[in-house]
Scaffold this motif. Structure first.
Motif, PDB file in Angstrom:
ATOM      1  N   PRO A 130       0.633  -0.724  -0.164  1.00 21.65           N
ATOM      2  CA  PRO A 130      -0.262   0.551  -0.660  1.00 21.65           C
ATOM      3  C   PRO A 130       0.749   1.218   0.397  1.00 21.65           C
ATOM      4  CG  PRO A 130      -0.056  -1.198   2.390  1.00 21.65           C
ATOM      5  CD  PRO A 130       0.443  -1.807   1.164  1.00 21.65           C
ATOM      6  N   LYS A 131       0.144   2.309  -0.726  1.00 23.57           N
ATOM      7  CA  LYS A 131       0.965   3.523  -0.849  1.00 23.57           C
ATOM      8  C   LYS A 131       0.769   4.096   0.329  1.00 23.57           C
ATOM      9  CE  LYS A 131       0.796   3.652  -5.938  1.00 23.57           C
ATOM     10  NZ  LYS A 131       0.613   4.313  -6.851  1.00 23.57           N
ATOM     11  N   MET A 132       2.204   4.759   0.780  1.00 21.51           N
ATOM     12  CA  MET A 132       1.893   6.172   1.481  1.00 21.51           C
ATOM     13  C   MET A 132       2.245   7.145   1.010  1.00 21.51           C
ATOM     14  SD  MET A 132       5.630   4.893   4.768  1.00 21.51           S
ATOM     15  CE  MET A 132       5.803   3.921   4.846  1.00 21.51           C
ATOM     16  N   THR A 133       0.957   7.763   2.485  1.00 22.57           N
ATOM     17  CA  THR A 133       0.168   9.420   1.671  1.00 22.57           C
ATOM     18  C   THR A 133       0.821  10.160   1.847  1.00 22.57           C
ATOM     19  OG1 THR A 133      -1.942   8.607   3.979  1.00 22.57           O
ATOM     20  CG2 THR A 133      -1.384  11.448   2.753  1.00 22.57           C
ATOM     21  N   ARG A 162      -2.248  18.482  14.676  1.00 27.87           N
ATOM     22  CA  ARG A 162      -2.235  17.627  13.662  1.00 27.87           C
ATOM     23  C   ARG A 162      -1.706  16.713  13.554  1.00 27.87           C
ATOM     24  NH1 ARG A 162      -2.451  19.626   8.455  1.00 27.87           N
ATOM     25  NH2 ARG A 162      -0.877  19.377   7.597  1.00 27.87           N
ATOM     26  N   GLY A 163      -1.635  15.345  13.551  1.00 20.58           N
ATOM     27  CA  GLY A 163      -0.617  14.429  13.172  1.00 20.58           C
ATOM     28  C   GLY A 163      -0.921  12.971  12.441  1.00 20.58           C
ATOM     29  N   ARG A 164      -0.127  12.502  11.625  1.00 20.06           N
ATOM     30  CA  ARG A 164      -0.006  11.408  11.163  1.00 20.06           C
ATOM     31  C   ARG A 164       1.099  10.744  10.628  1.00 20.06           C
ATOM     32  NH1 ARG A 164      -3.764  11.077   6.602  1.00 20.06           N
ATOM     33  NH2 ARG A 164      -3.797   9.241   5.091  1.00 20.06           N
ATOM     34  N   GLN A 165       0.734   9.270  11.466  1.00 15.71           N
ATOM     35  CA  GLN A 165       1.350   8.306  11.267  1.00 15.71           C
ATOM     36  C   GLN A 165       1.831   7.561  10.678  1.00 15.71           C
ATOM     37  OE1 GLN A 165       3.418   6.033  15.330  1.00 15.71           O
ATOM     38  NE2 GLN A 165       4.380   8.135  15.314  1.00 15.71           N
ATOM     39  N   GLU A 166       2.165   7.074   9.810  1.00 20.95           N
ATOM     40  CA  GLU A 166       2.224   5.849   8.253  1.00 20.95           C
ATOM     41  C   GLU A 166       3.101   4.509   8.972  1.00 20.95           C
ATOM     42  OE1 GLU A 166       1.431   6.732   4.637  1.00 20.95           O
ATOM     43  OE2 GLU A 166      -0.152   7.799   5.724  1.00 20.95           O
ATOM     44  N   ILE A 167       3.355   3.232   9.603  1.00 24.28           N
ATOM     45  CA  ILE A 167       4.945   2.675   9.816  1.00 24.28           C
ATOM     46  C   ILE A 167       3.870   1.572   8.513  1.00 24.28           C
ATOM     47  CG2 ILE A 167       5.414   0.497  11.453  1.00 24.28           C
ATOM     48  CD1 ILE A 167       4.772   2.631  13.456  1.00 24.28           C
ATOM     49  N   VAL A 219       4.856  -1.955   7.658  1.00 23.24           N
ATOM     50  CA  VAL A 219       5.682  -3.710   7.934  1.00 23.24           C
ATOM     51  C   VAL A 219       5.137  -4.631   6.332  1.00 23.24           C
ATOM     52  CG1 VAL A 219       5.920  -5.592   9.130  1.00 23.24           C
ATOM     53  CG2 VAL A 219       5.445  -3.471  10.156  1.00 23.24           C
ATOM     54  N   ASN A 220       6.243  -4.754   5.636  1.00 28.00           N
ATOM     55  CA  ASN A 220       5.750  -5.759   4.447  1.00 28.00           C
ATOM     56  C   ASN A 220       4.923  -5.212   3.545  1.00 28.00           C
ATOM     57  OD1 ASN A 220       7.766  -7.293   5.270  1.00 28.00           O
ATOM     58  ND2 ASN A 220       5.959  -9.057   6.433  1.00 28.00           N
ATOM     59  N   PHE A 221       3.107  -5.771   3.389  1.00 24.86           N
ATOM     60  CA  PHE A 221       2.399  -5.411   2.840  1.00 24.86           C
ATOM     61  C   PHE A 221       0.879  -4.379   3.492  1.00 24.86           C
ATOM     62  CE2 PHE A 221       4.691  -8.103  -0.442  1.00 24.86           C
ATOM     63  CZ  PHE A 221       4.159  -7.329  -1.301  1.00 24.86           C
ATOM     64  N   GLU A 222       1.264  -4.509   5.478  1.00 23.74           N
ATOM     65  CA  GLU A 222       0.589  -3.904   5.599  1.00 23.74           C
ATOM     66  C   GLU A 222       1.055  -2.495   5.940  1.00 23.74           C
ATOM     67  OE1 GLU A 222      -3.490  -4.228   7.368  1.00 23.74           O
ATOM     68  OE2 GLU A 222      -2.487  -5.424   6.491  1.00 23.74           O
ATOM     69  N   LEU A 223      -0.441  -1.781   6.426  1.00 24.72           N
ATOM     70  CA  LEU A 223       0.406  -0.358   6.532  1.00 24.72           C
ATOM     71  C   LEU A 223      -0.264   0.469   7.324  1.00 24.72           C
ATOM     72  CD1 LEU A 223       1.564   2.624   5.994  1.00 24.72           C
ATOM     73  CD2 LEU A 223      -0.215   3.179   4.632  1.00 24.72           C
ATOM     74  N   ARG A 224      -0.365   0.572   8.788  1.00 30.73           N
ATOM     75  CA  ARG A 224      -0.497   1.140   9.429  1.00 30.73           C
ATOM     76  C   ARG A 224      -0.198   2.297   9.843  1.00 30.73           C
ATOM     77  NH1 ARG A 224      -4.469  -2.463  11.034  1.00 30.73           N
ATOM     78  NH2 ARG A 224      -4.083  -3.117  12.984  1.00 30.73           N
ATOM     79  N   ARG A 238      -4.230  -0.594   6.465  1.00 30.56           N
ATOM     80  CA  ARG A 238      -4.396  -0.845   4.848  1.00 30.56           C
ATOM     81  C   ARG A 238      -3.272  -2.098   4.456  1.00 30.56           C
ATOM     82  NH1 ARG A 238      -3.044   3.096   1.635  1.00 30.56           N
ATOM     83  NH2 ARG A 238      -2.199   4.682   2.843  1.00 30.56           N
ATOM     84  N   GLY A 239      -3.776  -2.389   3.882  1.00 29.60           N
ATOM     85  CA  GLY A 239      -2.974  -3.318   2.935  1.00 29.60           C
ATOM     86  C   GLY A 239      -4.033  -4.972   3.123  1.00 29.60           C
TER      87      GLY A 239
END
Length: 249
Positions: free
Chosen positions: A24-27, A181-186, A188-193, A227-228
């Protein structure tokens, strides 16, 4: 296939097919407006690094003063807690909510009605010709009804979230409160939290370590999801969702 393509596109299947085998693509990061700053003699090295990063985006020329230590993002005597647009602070999210609701309702009702005329105003002979058998004019109308209902509901919910993230001050309100406003994306492999937080805080609620608790954020909106591939497996197929929405029984 031509008739099936619009259906697939409307249900999001086309986008999922295009993402097969891809993470999944990151924002895309958004630019946050920041006020102009002025070089400080006490922190010239830090200001030089800031200048190198800000050359690509020219800002409004700062007002020059004759002070040795000037107010700025890295001012020596400035309170390092977030207070202006573009400042960063730490958000400590510690949600431990528990709610139990138990309701019980019982209702019972019984009623009966009996009405009639002994001689039916002299028309009992005509009534016997119309109705079969030997109708009793003293008991023409008789009804009985009884209803019972019982209901019981129990709701139990428990939520625990313990996270720490950073947020950016996006604007300062006229009364001095800060919109963050805060946004955090991690990924791992094919899963985006992803963790998204927005809200409004008071500057006096910010602790000395430039952090604030989630309970001190007004109009807080906290979204923790992902997402993933794993998220897709946990979702019901779109045909089943349509069936559940339209099926009346």
């Amino acid at each position: 296939m031509a008739a099936l393509a619009p259906t697939l596109a409307g249900c999001g299947a086309a986008g999922r097919l295009a993402a097969v085998g891809k993470p999944p693509k990151m924002t895309t990061q958004e630019n946050v407006p920041t006020p102009p700053w002025e070089r400080s003699i006490a922190t010239s090295g830090m200001n030089e690094r800031l200048e190198a990063g800000a050359r690509a985006a020219p800002a409004e020329a700062p007002v020059q003063t004759a002070s040795i230590f000037r107010a700025g993002a890295a001012g020596l005597f400035r309170d390092q807690r977030a207070s202006r647009t573009g400042d960063i602070l730490t958000i400590r999210i510690n949600v431990q909510d528990r709610a139990i609701v138990d309701n019980a309702t019982q209702r019972s009702r019984t009623s009966s009605e009996n009405a009639g005329l002994a001689s039916l105003l002299g028309l009992e002979g005509l009534l016997q010709d119309v109705l079969p058998g030997q109708p009793d004019t003293g008991n023409l109308v008789e009804s009985e009804s009884e209803s019972r209902s019982a209901g019981q509901g129990n709701t139990s919910r428990s939520e625990t979230i313990n996270l720490t993230m950073s947020a950016v001050v996006t604007s300062v309100l006229p009364n001095g409160n800060l919109v963050i406003r805060g946004r955090q994306e991690i990924r791992v492999n094919f899963e985006l939290r992803e963790l998204i937080l927005t809200g409004m805080i008071r500057p006096q609620d910010i602790a000395r370590d430039n952090s604030i608790r989630h309970s001190q954020i007004a109009e807080a909106r906290i979204s923790y999801g992902g997402r993933g591939q794993l998220t897709d497996l946990q979702q019901t197929r779109w045909a089943q969702q349509i069936y559940d929405a339209l099926f009346p029984f």
